[in-house]
Design an enzyme around this catalytic site. Structure first.
Site, PDB file in Angstrom:
ATOM      1  N   THR A 118       0.443  -1.598   0.184  1.00 50.52           N
ATOM      2  CA  THR A 118      -0.276   0.004  -0.174  1.00 50.52           C
ATOM      3  C   THR A 118       0.745   1.517  -0.129  1.00 50.52           C
ATOM      4  O   THR A 118       2.055   1.202   0.377  1.00 50.52           O
ATOM      5  CB  THR A 118      -1.085   0.239   1.268  1.00 50.52           C
ATOM      6  OG1 THR A 118      -1.507   1.253   1.276  1.00 50.52           O
ATOM      7  CG2 THR A 118      -0.259  -0.351   2.447  1.00 50.52           C
ATOM      8  N   TYR A 142      -1.569   0.059  10.148  1.00 50.47           N
ATOM      9  CA  TYR A 142      -2.118  -0.522   9.111  1.00 50.47           C
ATOM     10  C   TYR A 142      -0.229  -0.441   8.163  1.00 50.47           C
ATOM     11  O   TYR A 142      -0.255  -1.352   7.337  1.00 50.47           O
ATOM     12  CB  TYR A 142      -3.470   0.489   8.005  1.00 50.47           C
ATOM     13  CG  TYR A 142      -3.576   0.006   6.841  1.00 50.47           C
ATOM     14  CD1 TYR A 142      -3.301  -1.308   6.230  1.00 50.47           C
ATOM     15  CD2 TYR A 142      -3.252   0.774   5.923  1.00 50.47           C
ATOM     16  CE1 TYR A 142      -3.601  -2.698   5.070  1.00 50.47           C
ATOM     17  CE2 TYR A 142      -3.394   0.030   4.618  1.00 50.47           C
ATOM     18  CZ  TYR A 142      -3.648  -1.290   4.129  1.00 50.47           C
ATOM     19  OH  TYR A 142      -3.739  -2.253   3.128  1.00 50.47           O
TER      20      TYR A 142
END
Ligand code: UFG
Length: 330
Positions: A118, A142
Site C-alpha cells: 500500500t 496499517y
C-alpha cells in the site's frame, strides 16, 4: 491443465476481482479466506478453502492439496482508523499471518508471490509525488504492518535455500467494481469514501462526514489517487506472468498519478448519480495523510500496465451499478 494460484483473501473486495480475472485468464484461483471480512457469495470463480493464515497446519494442507504455482496475497485488515485504535490486531493479523504464509510457502516449495502492499507505507511526504524509491514512513499501524511484510518477504527471499520470487504492488486508493457487477466492494462496517457517499445518496445512511477541512491541500480536504479495481487486478495478472516467465522480484506503485480531494469525489458522486450527497464537515480522522499521489510510471514501463478504467466517473459509475444490483444488502 490450468495452473493454480492460491488467492489469500479471495472472498474480499480486491481478492474476489483477482479470482475473476485469473479464471478469465485461464488459471484456477483457489480462495483461502477466514471470512472475518470476506463474503461467501464473492467466491464464484474457483475452489474455496476456508482457513486463517495464522493456522500453519491448515495452510500446509491446502498448499499440498492444490500445489499452486504462485500465491496472490490479499488477506489483510485494511481500515486505517481501526488500525490506529487497535494496532496489535493489525500486527497480529497482517504481519503474523503473512509470516505463517511465507513459512508455509518455503516449506512447500511455492516460489512465486504477488503481495498486496500500500501507499500507506510511504506516509505523509509534504505532497511529493511518490515513487517506489521514496523512503517509507508509515503514519499508522496499517501502513506499518504492510511495510513489515515487505521486509519479511525480502528477508525470506534472501535466505539460503529459499526461492521466493516476489512482486509488491503498492496500491493507492482502490475504487469501483467489476463492470459485470458480479463482484464489488462491500465492507461491514463500511469505512471507505466512495461506498459511504453512495450509501448516503441511497439513504442507507443519514449523511457523509468529511474528515478534516484544514489540510495543506487546495481545498483543505485530503487528496488521494484513486485507481479502478479492474485496472489494479490487470496489473496483478501482468505481475504474476512476469514472475512465471522468470522476471526478477520488483515493486510497483499502482495509481494514476492524479489526485482528487474528498470534496471533488463527493461532487463527482453527485454528478454521476444525479443525486445530491448529504455531506457535513467533521474533524480529522486519526492516521490520515494529507495527500497520497503516485508519481511513478514504472508499472507501465516494465509491465506494460495501462489504467484504462480509472477516471473518477468510471470508478463511481461501476460502484454505483454494483450498489444498485439486487442482493447488494446480503
Ligand atoms: N473520508 C471522509 N469521510 C468518510 C470516509 C473517508 O472524509 O466517511 C476521507 C478520508 O479521511 C480520506 C479519504 O476520504 O481522506 C479516503 O478515505 P478512505 O477510507 O476511502 O481511504 P484511505 O485513504 O483511508 O485508505 C485507503 C485504503 C487503504 C490504503 C489507503 C492508502 O483503505 O488500504 O487507501 O491511502 F492503504
Amino acid at each position: 491443465m490450468s495452473e493454480t494460484i492460491l488467492v489469500t483473501g479471495g472472498a474480499g473486495y480486491i481478492g474476489s476481482h483477482a479470482c475473476k480475472a485469473l479464471a478469465e485468464s485461464g488459471y484456477t484461483p483457489v480462495t483461502y479466506d477466514n471470512f472475518v471480512t470476506g463474503w461467501h457469495d464473492a467466491v464464484q470463480f474457483g475452489p474455496l478453502e476456508e482457513g486463517d493464515l495464522r493456522d500453519p497446519d491448515r495452510l500446509a494442507a491446502v498448499l499440498t492439496r492444490h500445489q499452486p504455482v504462485a500465491v496472490m496475497h490479499f488477506a489483510a485488515l485494511s481500515d486505517v482508523g481501526a488500525a490506529s485504535r487497535d494496532p496489535g490486531l493489525y500486527w497480529d493479523n497482517n504481519v503474523i499471518g503473512s509470516l505463517r504464509l511465507v513459512e508455509a510457502m518455503a516449506a512447500a516449495g511455492v516460489e512465486n508471490l504477488v503481495f498486496s502492499s500500500t501507499c500507506a507505507t510511504y506516509g505523509d511526504q509534504d505532497g511529493v509525488m511518490l515513487d517506489e524509491s521514496c523512503a517509507q514512513y508509515p503514519m499508522n499501524a496499517y501502513g506499518a504492518s504492510k511495510r513489515a511484510v515487505e521486509d519479511l518477504i525480502r528477508n525470506f527471499a534472501a535466505a539460503p535455500g529459499v526461492v521466493l520470487n516476489h512482486v509488491f504492488f503498492r496500491y493507492f486508493n482502490v475504487a469501483g467494481a467489476d463492470p459485470d457487477a458480479r463482484v464489488g466492494e462491500f465492507h461491514r462496517p463500511e469505512t471507505h469514501l466512495i461506498p459511504l457517499a453512495l450509501d448516503a445518496v441511497r439513504g442507507r445512511r443519514d449523511k457523509l462526514t468529511i474528515f478534516g477541512q484544514d489540510y495543506p491541500t487546495p481545498d483543505g480536504t485530503c487528496v488521494r489517487d484513486y485507481v479502478h479495481v479492474s485496472d489494479l487486478i490487470a496489473a496483478h495478472i501482468l505481475g504474476l506472468e512476469h514472475l512465471l516467465n522468470g522476471g526478477a522480484s520488483d515493486v510497483f506503485n499502482l495509481g494514476t498519478g492524479r489526485g482528487f480531494s474528498v470534496r471533488e469525489v463527493v461532487e463527482t458522486v453527485a454528478r454521476v448519480t444525479g443525486e445530491p450527497v448529504p455531506a457535513v464537515d467533521g474533524p480529522r480522522r486519526e492516521g490520515d495523510c494529507a495527500a497520497l499521489v503516485s508519481g511513478s510510471v514504472k508499472a507501465a514501463e516494465k509491465l506494460g500496465w495501462k489504467a484504462d478504467h480509472s477516471t473518477l466517473e468510471q470508478m463511481i459509475a461501476t460502484a454505483w451499478a454494483w450498489h444498485q444490483r439486487p442482493g447488494y444488502e446480503r
